[in-house]
Structure formats: structure tokens, C-alpha cells
Design a protein around this motif. Sequence first.
Motif, mmCIF file in Angstrom:
data_model
loop_
_atom_site.group_PDB
_atom_site.id
_atom_site.type_symbol
_atom_site.label_atom_id
_atom_site.label_comp_id
_atom_site.label_asym_id
_atom_site.label_seq_id
_atom_site.Cartn_x
_atom_site.Cartn_y
_atom_site.Cartn_z
ATOM 1 N N TRP A 299 0.621 -1.149 -0.138
ATOM 2 C CA TRP A 299 0.282 0.068 -0.260
ATOM 3 C C TRP A 299 1.142 0.808 0.151
ATOM 4 O O TRP A 299 0.177 2.583 -0.742
ATOM 5 N N LEU A 300 1.615 1.290 0.373
ATOM 6 C CA LEU A 300 2.710 2.171 0.403
ATOM 7 C C LEU A 300 3.296 2.774 -1.194
ATOM 8 O O LEU A 300 3.536 3.605 -1.236
ATOM 9 N N VAL A 301 3.747 2.060 -1.838
ATOM 10 C CA VAL A 301 3.996 1.999 -3.050
ATOM 11 C C VAL A 301 2.996 2.902 -3.591
ATOM 12 O O VAL A 301 3.719 4.157 -4.257
ATOM 13 N N PHE A 302 1.644 3.361 -3.601
ATOM 14 C CA PHE A 302 0.607 3.750 -3.920
ATOM 15 C C PHE A 302 1.119 5.227 -3.291
ATOM 16 O O PHE A 302 0.780 6.521 -3.746
ATOM 17 N N LEU A 303 1.148 5.407 -1.706
ATOM 18 C CA LEU A 303 1.290 6.323 -1.704
ATOM 19 C C LEU A 303 2.791 7.380 -2.247
ATOM 20 O O LEU A 303 2.404 8.484 -1.533
ATOM 21 N N THR A 304 3.895 6.926 -2.051
ATOM 22 C CA THR A 304 4.991 7.066 -2.820
ATOM 23 C C THR A 304 4.808 7.697 -4.491
ATOM 24 O O THR A 304 6.371 8.057 -4.469
#
Length: 388
Positions: A299-304
Motif C-alpha cells: 500500500w505504501l507504493v501507492f502513497l509514494t
Amino acid sequence: MTTLAFILIVLPIALFMYSYFLYPALLWIGGRFRRASQYPADLPEWPRISISLPAYNEERSIRRTLDTLLNLDYPADRRQILVISDASSDRTDEIVKEYAGHGVQLIRLPARGGKTAAENAAGPHLTGDIVINTDATIRILPDALKPLIRVFQDQEIGVASGRDLSVGDITTEANQGESGYVGYEMSVRRMETRLGGIVGASGCFYAIRRELHTSLFPEALSRDFASALISKEHGYRSVSVDEAVCLVPRANSLQSEFRRKVRTMARGLDTLWYKKRLLNPFQFGGFAFKLLSHKLCRWLVFLTIPGAVAGLAILAPVSQVARVLLGVTIAGSIAGMLAMKASERGPVPRIVSMWAFLFAANLAGILAWVKAFRGERNPIWEPTRRPA
């Protein structure tokens, strides 16, 4: 500033490579030294089960779903089927009542509350030792239920998740990329099971011990994801069962799948925050590592991603490579939007369909973070309408 820009660009790439490639590789290596658990094909007495089926305006599919459940290979006298109508306004309730003679029970909610609210309402009416949660638009294969229940002979298992099989007509659907992703996800769960257990169950078809099926679960959160977390909190583990196959028809509309992805990831983020203590490796060890790797890092992929675009914009005035990559990113985004629109109008070439799916998945992930940061919680939504 250059260093910061470089970090912003590299971060989503590193997270993506770790969560989608390195983490599964570590699971595969670890699983090479573990044998899969074996269970007897039959039991002297099968445990009593309750099948919980939330439904909202499912008159097109509910009859077929109930016929499928009644024909599952499981002793009828050990099975309860409970349909929870989320204040349906079509003929759903009327159709369910036709099956009263077959032991199907109907609970009608006076007002819409969403899937989790319906599952909560089912709690006081459940009579089985094991509860199966499923959806009205999927098809459980006739021989899939016993393998799912069989694993509960292991007293350490609290949740057993079925194996989703994404199906559909590739000549007419725009959402073909979903099948590849679902297959990948099932393989990761299979490897996690070999190494102790999974960190989230399939919302379409999973079983849980009744004592873990709380009726007080927050209605805006994701019960299927939380089931594995609750199981761990109570000292149990959760597993994926390959033989317990359910067919999940792909939505014909990519827009419909896009909205579902935004909703499910936003609920997943809220659920993870609600159970954030399970990310503590000092208390939960390998489970915390899996939860971090399988869920949060993905999910952090999308945030970054927005930060990476900003990093390219910062470097563009001084770097030819950054200018090219920024141009490719902009062009790819425009192409993704056009591919999404084209796929909604009718069949498109496979490459266009895949590009539209990838763009929609990334955009959905970004919007899910926006909803999570804003604190937007929507327990009620229009269910994804899937083809027969």
C-alpha cells in the motif's frame, strides 16, 4: 534537493520490488524446508457450520447462489444457511423465503448498514461451531467446503480462507488483468501458509471459529482482512486452502472494479490502523513481518507514487533522464485514462486492457490513501454487480 528528489523517485520502486518480488522469494525459500499439512479426507462427524450470506438487491443471483450452497458436499443436518438482507428493495427477500423449506433462514435489516453490519446482525443467530462468510455473486465449487472445514482439526487454526479463481469471458471483458493479479495473490497466500499462516482472508469465501466471529466489529472496517488479525490476537493462525475453490466472476466494467479497489483498500488501511499493534515484531514476530511486507509495503507504493513524480519534476530542469522519465510518466497516465475510457465502450486489444487495468489499480491506490487521510468511512456502498 537533488538527494531528496532521488530518494522520492527510488522509494516507490524499492517498495514495489520488495513487496511484489523479494518478499515472495523469501517465502519460497523458507517454504522449501517446510512440508504442507495433511488432513484426512473424511471425518467421523463433521462439525456444525453456519453459512452467513449478506445480500443487497441480489434478485438476479440469489436463487443460483442458494442452489449452489444447498448442493455443496456437506451433511445437510450439520449445516445452517443464513441470508441477511441489507434492507433489499427488490425481490431478494421474496426469493429467499421460497427456500425456507430447505432450511434457509432470512434476517432482514430495517435499514441499510453495509456488509459488515449485516455480518454483525447474523452473530446472535449463528448456531454452528464454524462460520463461513461468503458473497451472493460468487460460486463455490461442490467439493470445496469439506477441505475448508477439514483444517479445523488443527486446534491452532482459527481462520481458513478459500482460493479465489477469477473467471470471465476474455472476448468481451475489459477487466482481464484482474485474473492475473488474483492468481498471484493466491500463490503468495499458499507460500505464507507453509510458513505459519496468512495475514488476510478472502472476502468471498472463508471460515472462522464462531468464538472469533465477534458481533461488535466496526461496520466501516473490513472483517475478512481483520479475521486473520483477530485470530492471531487470540493465539490462532490463519491458513489458505487450495482445494477450497470459489469462482469469482470478473466485473464487466473496469470502472466498477476501480471503485471496488478504492473502497477495499481504503477499508483495509482503516482496518490495519485499527489493529496496528499487530505490526509490532517484538510481540508478534513473523506475523508482524508478513503483515508489514504483504499489506503495508504494497500500500505504501501507492502513497509514494506522487512523491516520485514530484522528484522527477525537481530534477527535470537539470537532468535529461529525468525529463524523459517525466514525459513518459505523463504520457503513460494520459494513455491509461484513454485506455480506461476505451475499455468501457467495448472490447479492446489485450495490451490496452492490461494498461487500463494497471493505470486504474495505481490510481485507485492513491485515492484510497486520500480517503484514509481524510477519515472518510463508507460502510454502505453499491455491491459490485458481477455477471452470471
